[in-house]
Design an enzyme around this catalytic site. Structure first.
Site, PDB file in Angstrom:
ATOM      1  N   THR A  66       0.820  -1.221   0.000  1.00 34.88           N
ATOM      2  CA  THR A  66       0.000   0.000   0.000  1.00 34.88           C
ATOM      3  C   THR A  66       0.851   1.267   0.000  1.00 34.88           C
ATOM      4  OG1 THR A  66      -0.040  -0.172   2.387  1.00 34.88           O
ATOM      5  CG2 THR A  66      -1.948  -1.067   1.222  1.00 34.88           C
ATOM      6  N   ALA A  89       4.120   3.963  -1.222  1.00 34.21           N
ATOM      7  CA  ALA A  89       4.448   4.672  -2.463  1.00 34.21           C
ATOM      8  C   ALA A  89       5.223   3.761  -3.424  1.00 34.21           C
ATOM      9  CB  ALA A  89       5.271   5.928  -2.134  1.00 34.21           C
ATOM     10  N   SER A 103      -4.143  -2.743   6.988  1.00 29.19           N
ATOM     11  CA  SER A 103      -4.598  -2.865   5.590  1.00 29.19           C
ATOM     12  C   SER A 103      -5.090  -4.268   5.255  1.00 29.19           C
ATOM     13  CB  SER A 103      -3.441  -2.549   4.637  1.00 29.19           C
ATOM     14  OG  SER A 103      -2.815  -1.359   4.980  1.00 29.19           O
ATOM     15  N   CYS A 156      17.764   5.454  -3.645  1.00 33.91           N
ATOM     16  CA  CYS A 156      17.236   6.013  -4.898  1.00 33.91           C
ATOM     17  C   CYS A 156      18.240   6.941  -5.593  1.00 33.91           C
ATOM     18  CB  CYS A 156      15.924   6.742  -4.628  1.00 33.91           C
ATOM     19  SG  CYS A 156      15.955   7.759  -3.149  1.00 33.91           S
ATOM     20  N   GLN A 211      15.985  16.306  -4.193  1.00 33.38           N
ATOM     21  CA  GLN A 211      15.205  15.085  -4.022  1.00 33.38           C
ATOM     22  C   GLN A 211      13.739  15.375  -3.678  1.00 33.38           C
ATOM     23  OE1 GLN A 211      19.085  12.983  -2.035  1.00 33.38           O
ATOM     24  NE2 GLN A 211      17.179  11.834  -1.777  1.00 33.38           N
ATOM     25  N   LYS A 237      25.163   7.323   2.512  1.00 24.75           N
ATOM     26  CA  LYS A 237      24.686   6.198   1.694  1.00 24.75           C
ATOM     27  C   LYS A 237      25.213   6.353   0.276  1.00 24.75           C
ATOM     28  CE  LYS A 237      20.274   5.627   4.080  1.00 24.75           C
ATOM     29  NZ  LYS A 237      18.845   5.962   4.014  1.00 24.75           N
ATOM     30  N   ARG A 248      16.396  18.189   0.061  1.00 26.47           N
ATOM     31  CA  ARG A 248      14.975  17.912  -0.213  1.00 26.47           C
ATOM     32  C   ARG A 248      14.352  19.156  -0.826  1.00 26.47           C
ATOM     33  NH1 ARG A 248      13.159  12.922  -0.208  1.00 26.47           N
ATOM     34  NH2 ARG A 248      13.712  12.493   1.951  1.00 26.47           N
ATOM     35  N   HIS A 253      13.896  12.643  -8.703  1.00 22.16           N
ATOM     36  CA  HIS A 253      15.097  13.207  -8.082  1.00 22.16           C
ATOM     37  C   HIS A 253      16.014  13.762  -9.183  1.00 22.16           C
ATOM     38  CE1 HIS A 253      13.840  11.577  -4.389  1.00 22.16           C
ATOM     39  NE2 HIS A 253      14.766  10.683  -4.146  1.00 22.16           N
TER      40      HIS A 253
HETATM   41  P1  A2P Z   1       0.082  -0.030   5.762  1.00 22.68           P
HETATM   42  O1  A2P Z   1      -0.568   0.786   4.674  1.00 22.68           O
HETATM   43  O2  A2P Z   1      -0.732  -1.227   6.134  1.00 22.68           O
HETATM   44  O3  A2P Z   1       0.537   0.796   6.947  1.00 22.68           O
HETATM   45  P2  A2P Z   1       5.212   4.474   2.580  1.00 22.68           P
HETATM   46  O4  A2P Z   1       6.651   4.155   2.274  1.00 22.68           O
HETATM   47  O5  A2P Z   1       4.501   5.068   1.413  1.00 22.68           O
HETATM   48  O6  A2P Z   1       5.049   5.251   3.838  1.00 22.68           O
HETATM   49  O7  A2P Z   1       4.511   3.032   2.842  1.00 22.68           O
HETATM   50  C1  A2P Z   1       4.911   2.140   3.845  1.00 22.68           C
HETATM   51  C2  A2P Z   1       4.412   0.715   3.553  1.00 22.68           C
HETATM   52  O8  A2P Z   1       4.887  -0.130   4.599  1.00 22.68           O
HETATM   53  C3  A2P Z   1       2.906   0.583   3.546  1.00 22.68           C
HETATM   54  O9  A2P Z   1       2.514  -0.385   2.593  1.00 22.68           O
HETATM   55  C4  A2P Z   1       2.613   0.099   4.956  1.00 22.68           C
HETATM   56  O10 A2P Z   1       1.417  -0.664   5.088  1.00 22.68           O
HETATM   57  C5  A2P Z   1       3.787  -0.831   5.160  1.00 22.68           C
HETATM   58  N1  A2P Z   1       3.971  -1.076   6.587  1.00 22.68           N
HETATM   59  C6  A2P Z   1       4.196  -0.156   7.574  1.00 22.68           C
HETATM   60  N2  A2P Z   1       4.269  -0.783   8.779  1.00 22.68           N
HETATM   61  C7  A2P Z   1       4.101  -2.100   8.551  1.00 22.68           C
HETATM   62  C8  A2P Z   1       4.066  -3.276   9.375  1.00 22.68           C
HETATM   63  N3  A2P Z   1       4.223  -3.199  10.701  1.00 22.68           N
HETATM   64  N4  A2P Z   1       3.854  -4.482   8.781  1.00 22.68           N
HETATM   65  C9  A2P Z   1       3.695  -4.564   7.454  1.00 22.68           C
HETATM   66  N5  A2P Z   1       3.708  -3.506   6.607  1.00 22.68           N
HETATM   67  C10 A2P Z   1       3.911  -2.289   7.151  1.00 22.68           C
END
Ligand code: A2P
Length: 342
Positions: free
Chosen positions: A12, A14, A41, A133, A160, A219, A240, A247
Site C-alpha cells: 500500500t 508509495a 490494511s 534512490c 530530491q 549512503k 529535499r 530526483h
Molecule cells: P500499511 O498501509 O498497512 O501501513 P510508505 O513508504 O509510502 O510510507 O509506505 C509504507 C508501507 O509499509 C505501507 O505499505 C505500509 O502498510 C507498510 N507497513 C508499515 N508498517 C508495517 C508493518 N508493521 N507491517 C507490514 N507492513 C507495514
C-alpha cells in the site's frame, strides 16, 4: 518458463504501489502476486490487472503459507530487519528496498545495468539489496563514463522529491501548499521533514552523522563504492525540494583521463536505460516533471569544465519511485529469474 509466487511487502506504500503498476506493464513470469502490508490494511484489496487482490497481513509465517519464491520488500528498514529473514528462510529470494542490509558484506547491492553478476551471490543470505534512490540513477551514469575515462571523484548535489519519504511525506507538501493558499502556512505542521517543505528547500535528508554529513549523503558515498567495486572519492550534498516525484542531481566528475563532453554524450546515449536530453538551443534538458512514470534515467547539461580537461559536469534526473526503487527491484527480479532458468 517457470512461474513464480511473488510477494510485495509494503503493497500500500508509495513504492509498493509502483511495483504493481510495473508488473501490469511488463511480462513477468508470475504464478501469483500476493500484496502484504500491516494488519491495518489486511483484508482490503488493491486493483491489479483488472482483479482485486486481497492484502495479507505480514507475519513471520506468511511466506511459508503462501509458498513465496520472490519477496519484494518496501515497508521500511525495521520491517525488513524483522521479516526478510523469515522470507529467506522460507526459501524466497528477498529483494529489499530499504537500507537495512545494503552494506552487509554478504549481501549483494545491485543495479542491473552496473553489476548484474553480483546477483549470483544471493544464496549466502537469501537477500539482495536495492540501493538508495539517489545512488541508483547516479551509478547508472557513472559506470559507462568510468569505463571510458577512469573515474576518480564524484561531487554531487541532489534535488530530491518528497516521495522519497513515502506517501505521508508527499501529503505533507500538498497540505502545506493548501495551507499557503488559505494564508495559514505558518500554522501548518511538519512531521515527515525537519522543517516546512512547501516553498522551501531543506539541506538535510535523514539524520546527521558524526562527520557532519547526513546518513543519506553517506549512503551515496558508501553504496557507490560498493556497487562500482572501486574506491572513487564521493562527496554528496543531499537536499529535499518541494516536488512530489523525480530526483535531480548535479554531478561534477573528475577522471584520470581527459574527457570530452561530445564523446561523453555519445557514450551515455548508448548506455542501457539512459536517455540523453541535451539540447540547450531548444531549452531541452531533463526535469522531474518529465520523468514521472518513466523507467529510464535522463541526462543533460553535459559540459566540459571551464578549467580542467579531466572534469565533466552533468545533470541527471529519474523517477525516484520507479528507477530509484520499484523498477530497479523488478529488474533485479527479472535477472534473478533469468539466472534460475540457466
Ligand atoms: P500499511 O498501509 O498497512 O501501513 P510508505 O513508504 O509510502 O510510507 O509506505 C509504507 C508501507 O509499509 C505501507 O505499505 C505500509 O502498510 C507498510 N507497513 C508499515 N508498517 C508495517 C508493518 N508493521 N507491517 C507490514 N507492513 C507495514
Amino acid at each position: 518458463m517457470r512461474k513464480y509466487n511473488v510477494a510485495v511487502v509494503g503493497a500500500t506504500g508509495a513504492v509498493g504501489e509502483e511495483i504493481f503498476r510495473i508488473f501490469e506493464e511488463i511480462d513477468f513470469p508470475y504464478n501469483k502476486i500476493v500484496p502484504m502490508a500491516s494488519e491495518r490494511s489486511a483484508g482490503s484489496t488493491i486493483d491489479f490487472d483488472g482483479h482485486a487482490l486481497v492484502i495479507k497481513e505480514l507475519t513471520e509465517t506468511i511466506f511459508d503459507e503462501e509458498e513465496i519464491e520472490i519477496a519484494l520488500f518496501s515497508a521500511g528498514g525495521s520491517i525488513s530487519a524483522k521479516y526478510a529473514p523469515f522470507a529467506a528462510k522460507a526459501g524466497a529470494v528477498v529483494i529489499d528496498n530499504t537500507s537495512h542490509f545494503r552494506m552487509d558484506a554478504d549481501v549483494p547491492l545491485v543495479v542491473p545495468e552496473v553489476n548484474p553478476s553480483e546477483i549470483h551471490e544471493w544464496k549466502t543470505t537469501g537477500i539482495i539489496a536495492n540501493p538508495n534512490c539517489s545512488t541508483i540513477q547516479m551509478v547508472q551514469v557513472l559506470k559507462p563514463l568510468d569505463e571510458a575515462f577512469d573515474l576518480l571523484r564524484v561531487d554531487v548535489s541532489t534535488y530530491q522529491a518528497t516521495s522519497g519519504g513515502g506517501k505521508e511525506a508527499m501529503a505533507e507538501l500538498v497540505t502545506q501548499m493548501q495551507d499557503f493558499f488559505q494564508f495559514k502556512l505558518d500554522e501548518s505542521e511538519h512531521k515527515a521533514f525537519p522543517h516546512q517543505i512547501a516553498l522551501n528547500v531543506i539541506p538535510q535528508i535523514d539524520v546527521f552523522t558524526e562527520n557532519g554529513y547526513t546518513k543519506e549523503e553517506m549512503k551515496m558515498v558508501n553504496e557507490t563504492i560498493k556497487i562500482l567495486g572501486k574506491k572513487v572519492e564521493v562527496s554528496a550534498t543531499c537536499v529535499r525540494v518541494p516536488t512530489l516525484r523525480g530526483h535531480a542531481e548535479a554531478l561534477t566528475l573528475t577522471f584520470d583521463a581527459d574527457v570530452d563532453a561530445a564523446e561523453a554524450r555519445e557514450i551515455l546515449a548508448k548506455a542501457p536505460n539512459i536517455i540523453v536530453v541535451d539540447n540547450p538551443a531548444l531549452n531541452e534538458y531533463p526535469m522531474p516533471a518529465s520523468c514521472v512514470d518513466q523507467n529510464e534515467t535522463f541526462v543533460g547539461r553535459i559540459r566540459n569544465d571551464l578549467y580542467r580537461k579531466n572534469v565533466l559536469h552533468l545533470w541527471v534526473v529519474a523517477d525516484n519511485l520507479r528507477v530509484g526503487a520499484a523498477t530497479n527491484a523488478v529488474r533485479i527480479a527479472q535477472k534473478w529469474v533469468e539466472m534460475q532458468e540457466k
